[in-house]
Design an enzyme around this catalytic site. Structure first.
Site, mmCIF file in Angstrom:
data_model
loop_
_atom_site.group_PDB
_atom_site.id
_atom_site.type_symbol
_atom_site.label_atom_id
_atom_site.label_comp_id
_atom_site.label_asym_id
_atom_site.label_seq_id
_atom_site.Cartn_x
_atom_site.Cartn_y
_atom_site.Cartn_z
ATOM 1 N N LYS A 290 73.906 1.862 -24.815
ATOM 2 C CA LYS A 290 74.807 0.665 -25.164
ATOM 3 C C LYS A 290 75.478 0.775 -26.485
ATOM 4 C CE LYS A 290 70.358 -1.112 -23.416
ATOM 5 N NZ LYS A 290 69.019 -1.671 -23.999
ATOM 6 N N GLY A 291 74.938 1.580 -27.234
ATOM 7 C CA GLY A 291 75.600 1.648 -28.490
ATOM 8 C C GLY A 291 77.032 2.019 -28.766
ATOM 9 N N GLU B 8 81.136 7.770 -28.174
ATOM 10 C CA GLU B 8 79.625 7.612 -28.855
ATOM 11 C C GLU B 8 79.669 6.712 -29.943
ATOM 12 O OE1 GLU B 8 76.485 7.876 -28.465
ATOM 13 O OE2 GLU B 8 75.858 9.740 -27.756
ATOM 14 N N ASP B 9 78.508 6.246 -30.278
ATOM 15 C CA ASP B 9 78.545 5.466 -31.463
ATOM 16 C C ASP B 9 78.190 6.415 -32.620
ATOM 17 O OD1 ASP B 9 76.033 6.176 -30.262
ATOM 18 O OD2 ASP B 9 75.212 4.045 -30.889
ATOM 19 N N ASP C 210 73.904 12.338 -33.800
ATOM 20 C CA ASP C 210 72.938 12.671 -34.669
ATOM 21 C C ASP C 210 72.268 14.207 -34.647
ATOM 22 O OD1 ASP C 210 71.089 11.812 -36.618
ATOM 23 O OD2 ASP C 210 69.384 11.356 -35.065
ATOM 24 N N LYS D 138 76.722 12.131 -38.047
ATOM 25 C CA LYS D 138 75.944 12.731 -39.506
ATOM 26 C C LYS D 138 75.495 14.250 -39.240
ATOM 27 C CE LYS D 138 72.184 8.894 -38.964
ATOM 28 N NZ LYS D 138 71.002 8.736 -38.686
ATOM 29 N N PHE E 241 69.240 6.145 -41.634
ATOM 30 C CA PHE E 241 69.049 5.351 -40.680
ATOM 31 C C PHE E 241 69.847 4.143 -40.780
ATOM 32 C CE2 PHE E 241 67.626 2.755 -37.059
ATOM 33 C CZ PHE E 241 67.515 3.309 -36.244
ATOM 34 N N ASP F 71 71.347 0.428 -33.419
ATOM 35 C CA ASP F 71 70.117 -0.276 -33.239
ATOM 36 C C ASP F 71 68.984 0.115 -33.830
ATOM 37 O OD1 ASP F 71 69.895 1.724 -31.071
ATOM 38 O OD2 ASP F 71 68.165 0.536 -30.587
ATOM 39 N N ARG G 120 72.604 -4.654 -33.107
ATOM 40 C CA ARG G 120 73.825 -3.785 -32.395
ATOM 41 C C ARG G 120 75.091 -4.988 -32.920
ATOM 42 N NH1 ARG G 120 72.421 0.302 -28.993
ATOM 43 N NH2 ARG G 120 70.522 0.128 -28.054
HETATM 44 P P1 IMP Z 1 71.568 12.543 -30.816
HETATM 45 O O1 IMP Z 1 71.154 12.990 -29.383
HETATM 46 O O2 IMP Z 1 70.245 12.910 -31.674
HETATM 47 O O3 IMP Z 1 72.646 12.879 -31.311
HETATM 48 O O4 IMP Z 1 71.192 10.871 -30.904
HETATM 49 C C1 IMP Z 1 72.069 10.185 -30.493
HETATM 50 C C2 IMP Z 1 71.738 8.696 -30.066
HETATM 51 O O5 IMP Z 1 70.693 8.666 -31.205
HETATM 52 C C3 IMP Z 1 72.551 7.516 -30.680
HETATM 53 O O6 IMP Z 1 73.541 7.452 -29.387
HETATM 54 C C4 IMP Z 1 71.995 6.528 -31.156
HETATM 55 O O7 IMP Z 1 71.326 5.604 -30.082
HETATM 56 C C5 IMP Z 1 70.753 7.064 -31.768
HETATM 57 N N1 IMP Z 1 71.063 7.254 -33.355
HETATM 58 C C6 IMP Z 1 71.051 8.293 -33.932
HETATM 59 N N2 IMP Z 1 71.002 8.028 -35.198
HETATM 60 C C7 IMP Z 1 71.011 6.619 -35.397
HETATM 61 C C8 IMP Z 1 71.194 5.811 -36.529
HETATM 62 O O8 IMP Z 1 71.231 6.159 -37.683
HETATM 63 N N3 IMP Z 1 70.871 4.508 -36.007
HETATM 64 C C9 IMP Z 1 70.787 3.999 -34.888
HETATM 65 N N4 IMP Z 1 70.601 4.797 -33.851
HETATM 66 C C10 IMP Z 1 70.751 6.089 -33.967
HETATM 67 MG MG MG Z 2 69.653 4.070 -29.944
#
Ligand code: IMP
Ligand code: MG
Length: 180
Positions: free
Chosen positions: A43-44, A99-100, A103, A131, A152, A159, A165
């Site tokens: 949803k981000g 994407e929001d 990570d 990040k 974070f 969220d 959000r």
């Molecule tokens: P990844 O697969 O680790 O790259 O993560 C992607 C998802 O993790 C994002 O779409 C977010 O929903 C969540 N996420 C990663 N870092 C944060 C953060 O700092 N705050 C909130 N959600 C995060």
């Molecule tokens: Mg999330």
């Protein structure tokens, strides 16, 4: 009210809108006459996608996926699950994932592989927040709004346990919110 839970504001709404405008103008130039399919990762991505598309001045189509990788906590579980898939046929389409945040990179690696298998004509990634220090998989976004340190964050779609959000800016939560 919500602002009392925020330790520090990292990006104001004005800064986010300026980044969305810059990225929208780049996408307009890069995708003219291609009618790309923007795939928002729910949803981000909702607030960012809503802002971004206002600044794209060529035809686009929209679709959405629901993917889960975090399960209510503040660190990635490493597991990616498709909860809702796109409705659009991907073969031959120019896909742009929206994407929001990137990570660890696991979510986008999984999605990109899946859309390559589905024979997308091209696949690019646009993210509001990157990040780079948190990456465990080597994947880069093609269009990045802001690069941030490994903290974070909440707001503008991001969220903590499905909350915050709706903040119009991006900030760092106070530690005592995690321990409530
Ligand atoms: P990844 O697969 O680790 O790259 O993560 C992607 C998802 O993790 C994002 O779409 C977010 O929903 C969540 N996420 C990663 N870092 C944060 C953060 O700092 N705050 C909130 N959600 C995060
Ligand atoms: Mg999330």
């Amino acid at each position: 009210m919500l602002e009392q839970d925020i330790k520090r504001i990292l990006y104001t709404n004005e800064q986010i809108v300026a980044e969305a405008k810059r990225l929208g103008q780049q996408l307009t130039a890069d995708y003219e006459a291609k009618t790309p399919l923007l795939v928002g990762v729910l949803k981000g991505a909702v607030p960012f996608m809503a802002e971004l598309i206002k600044h794209i001045d060529t035809h686009v189509e929209l679709d959405f996926m629901v993917v889960s990788s975090y399960h209510g906590g503040v660190s990635s579980s490493g597991e990616v699950k498709i909860i809702k898939d796109v409705d659009t046929t991907i073969e031959g389409r120019h896909v742009i994932f929206v994407e929001d945040i990137i990570d660890t990179g696991r979510t986008l690696k999984y999605l990109r592989d899946m859309f390559e298998y589905r024979k997308a004509a091209s696949i690019k990634i646009v993210t509001l927040i990157d990040k780079p220090e948190a990456r465990v998989i080597d994947i880069q976004a093609d269009y990045v709004g802001c690069q941030v340190p490994n903290e974070f964050l909440v707001g503008f779609g991001l969220d903590y346990d499905e909350k915050y959000r709706n903040l119009p800016y991006i900030g760092v939560l106070k530690e005592d919110v995690y321990n409530k």
